[in-house]
Design a protein around this motif. Structure first.
Motif, short mmCIF file in Angstrom:
data_model
loop_
_atom_site.label_atom_id
_atom_site.label_comp_id
_atom_site.label_asym_id
_atom_site.label_seq_id
_atom_site.Cartn_x
_atom_site.Cartn_y
_atom_site.Cartn_z
N MET A 1 -6.64 16.82 -5.88
CA MET A 1 -5.57 17.33 -4.76
C MET A 1 -6.35 17.73 -4.00
SD MET A 1 -2.43 20.24 -4.79
CE MET A 1 -1.17 19.31 -5.20
N GLY A 2 -6.08 17.60 -2.52
CA GLY A 2 -6.89 18.15 -1.41
C GLY A 2 -6.38 19.51 -0.96
N LEU A 3 -7.05 20.10 -0.35
CA LEU A 3 -6.66 21.47 0.47
C LEU A 3 -6.31 21.56 2.10
CD1 LEU A 3 -9.05 23.63 -1.75
CD2 LEU A 3 -6.54 23.42 -1.88
N LYS A 8 0.49 28.77 8.59
CA LYS A 8 1.30 29.85 8.11
C LYS A 8 0.95 30.11 6.65
CE LYS A 8 6.28 29.98 6.84
NZ LYS A 8 7.48 29.30 6.80
N HIS A 9 0.41 29.49 5.79
CA HIS A 9 0.19 29.91 4.34
C HIS A 9 -1.45 30.01 4.02
CE1 HIS A 9 4.02 27.86 4.34
NE2 HIS A 9 4.37 29.02 3.67
N GLY A 10 -2.08 29.64 5.10
CA GLY A 10 -3.66 29.60 4.52
C GLY A 10 -4.22 28.53 4.01
N LYS A 11 -4.93 28.69 2.94
CA LYS A 11 -5.69 27.41 2.22
C LYS A 11 -4.66 27.37 0.98
CE LYS A 11 -10.07 26.77 -0.22
NZ LYS A 11 -11.14 27.39 -0.88
N GLN A 12 -4.18 26.08 1.27
CA GLN A 12 -3.29 25.44 0.15
C GLN A 12 -3.55 24.20 -0.14
OE1 GLN A 12 -0.22 27.01 -0.92
NE2 GLN A 12 -0.92 28.85 -0.08
N GLY A 13 -2.85 23.57 -1.29
CA GLY A 13 -2.62 22.04 -1.66
C GLY A 13 -2.04 21.56 -0.66
N ILE A 14 -2.13 20.21 -0.84
CA ILE A 14 -1.31 19.46 0.22
C ILE A 14 -0.52 18.20 -0.68
CG2 ILE A 14 -2.81 19.45 2.18
CD1 ILE A 14 -4.17 16.72 1.30
N ALA A 15 0.63 17.90 0.14
CA ALA A 15 1.61 16.92 -0.56
C ALA A 15 1.03 15.67 0.48
CB ALA A 15 3.01 17.11 -0.12
N ILE A 16 0.64 14.59 -0.32
CA ILE A 16 0.29 13.37 0.77
C ILE A 16 1.13 12.32 0.47
CG2 ILE A 16 -2.33 13.91 0.13
CD1 ILE A 16 -2.09 11.79 -2.06
N ASN A 17 0.88 11.26 1.16
CA ASN A 17 1.68 9.88 1.19
C ASN A 17 3.23 10.29 1.81
OD1 ASN A 17 -0.67 8.81 0.03
ND2 ASN A 17 0.25 8.99 -2.07
N GLY A 96 1.65 21.97 0.88
CA GLY A 96 2.57 21.94 -0.51
C GLY A 96 3.49 23.25 -0.27
N GLN A 97 2.86 24.42 0.20
CA GLN A 97 4.08 25.61 0.53
C GLN A 97 5.09 25.28 1.49
OE1 GLN A 97 3.80 27.91 -1.90
NE2 GLN A 97 5.67 28.77 -0.92
N CYS A 98 4.68 24.79 2.61
CA CYS A 98 5.53 24.32 3.64
C CYS A 98 6.53 23.50 3.17
CB CYS A 98 4.95 23.66 4.72
SG CYS A 98 3.78 24.91 5.92
N LEU A 99 6.20 22.54 2.54
CA LEU A 99 7.14 21.24 1.45
C LEU A 99 8.07 22.12 0.72
CD1 LEU A 99 8.23 18.57 1.24
CD2 LEU A 99 6.47 18.35 -0.70
N THR A 111 15.14 12.36 -3.06
CA THR A 111 13.93 11.70 -2.55
C THR A 111 12.75 12.75 -3.23
OG1 THR A 111 14.83 11.06 -0.69
CG2 THR A 111 12.73 11.30 -0.45
N LEU A 112 12.66 13.69 -3.08
CA LEU A 112 11.59 14.68 -3.55
C LEU A 112 11.35 14.63 -5.05
CD1 LEU A 112 12.03 17.89 -1.51
CD2 LEU A 112 10.14 15.94 -1.10
N ALA A 113 12.48 14.36 -5.91
CA ALA A 113 12.53 14.22 -7.15
C ALA A 113 11.73 12.80 -7.52
CB ALA A 113 13.84 14.20 -8.01
N ALA A 114 12.06 11.85 -6.72
CA ALA A 114 11.60 10.76 -6.97
C ALA A 114 9.79 10.57 -6.63
CB ALA A 114 12.11 9.45 -6.12
N TYR A 115 9.69 11.45 -5.38
CA TYR A 115 8.37 11.21 -4.86
C TYR A 115 7.43 11.99 -5.91
CZ TYR A 115 4.29 13.39 -2.36
OH TYR A 115 3.19 14.18 -1.67
N ARG A 116 8.06 13.15 -6.63
CA ARG A 116 7.03 14.00 -7.65
C ARG A 116 7.26 13.52 -8.98
NH1 ARG A 116 9.69 19.49 -5.04
NH2 ARG A 116 8.18 19.99 -3.65
N SER A 117 8.01 12.40 -9.12
CA SER A 117 7.97 11.62 -10.68
C SER A 117 6.82 11.55 -11.27
CB SER A 117 9.08 10.63 -10.52
OG SER A 117 8.47 9.56 -9.98
N ASN A 118 5.72 10.85 -10.47
CA ASN A 118 4.47 10.58 -10.91
C ASN A 118 3.49 11.71 -11.36
OD1 ASN A 118 3.92 10.80 -8.31
ND2 ASN A 118 2.35 9.22 -8.30
N TRP A 119 3.81 12.86 -10.78
CA TRP A 119 3.21 14.10 -10.88
C TRP A 119 2.87 14.71 -12.31
CZ3 TRP A 119 4.15 17.89 -6.22
CH2 TRP A 119 4.01 17.36 -5.18
N VAL A 120 3.82 14.41 -12.98
CA VAL A 120 4.07 14.83 -14.44
C VAL A 120 3.47 13.80 -15.28
CG1 VAL A 120 5.14 16.02 -16.14
CG2 VAL A 120 5.92 16.35 -13.71
#
Length: 121
Positions: A1-3, A8-17, A96-99, A111-120
């Motif tokens: 995962m990129g940073l 607003k939140h400083g150093k955070q992970g990102i949501a891509i794609n 990721g925090q903004c999302l 949509t978010l559930a489908a997007y995140r479905s491959n994360w687990v």
């Protein structure tokens, strides 16, 4: 995962794609709805073994404009090149925090559930 260094939140992970236009609307606080969004899944294989699946979130408008399918299978480099060209100029990133704090997150819950479905895995 990129940073990212979010204003607003400083150093955070990102949501891509996620389509750039969607990211911009979220950051502005514009309301989005599941009915206007689509998920595109890209499955990456090595021989017959699934190595990775990536989910992309796009507007229905972009999906229709680009004539995108719901699912793509990448089995060799030649399969990936046309997808890369389609997605590379259209995709953005969001903190990721903004999302997670998006005011109208309930309106895009499916949509978010489908997007995140491959994360687990």
């Amino acid at each position: 995962m990129g940073l990212i260094i979010c204003n607003k939140h400083g150093k955070q992970g990102i949501a891509i794609n996620i389509q750039r236009e969607i990211c911009e609307k979220m950051l502005k606080g514009d309301r989005l709805h599941d009915d206007n969004l689509a998920e595109v899944k890209v499955l990456y294989f090595d021989s017959d073994e699934l190595l990775l699946d990536m989910n992309y979130v796009v507007t229905n408008t972009l999906k229709e404009q680009l004539k995108l399918h719901d699912v793509y299978e990448v089995r060799e480099d030649a399969d990936e090149e046309p997808l890369s060209k389609l997605f590379s100029t259209k995709m953005g990133i969001i903190c990721g925090q903004c999302l997670n704090e998006y005011e109208y997150k309930a309106d895009i819950q499916s949509t978010l559930a489908a997007y995140r479905s491959n994360w687990v895995r």
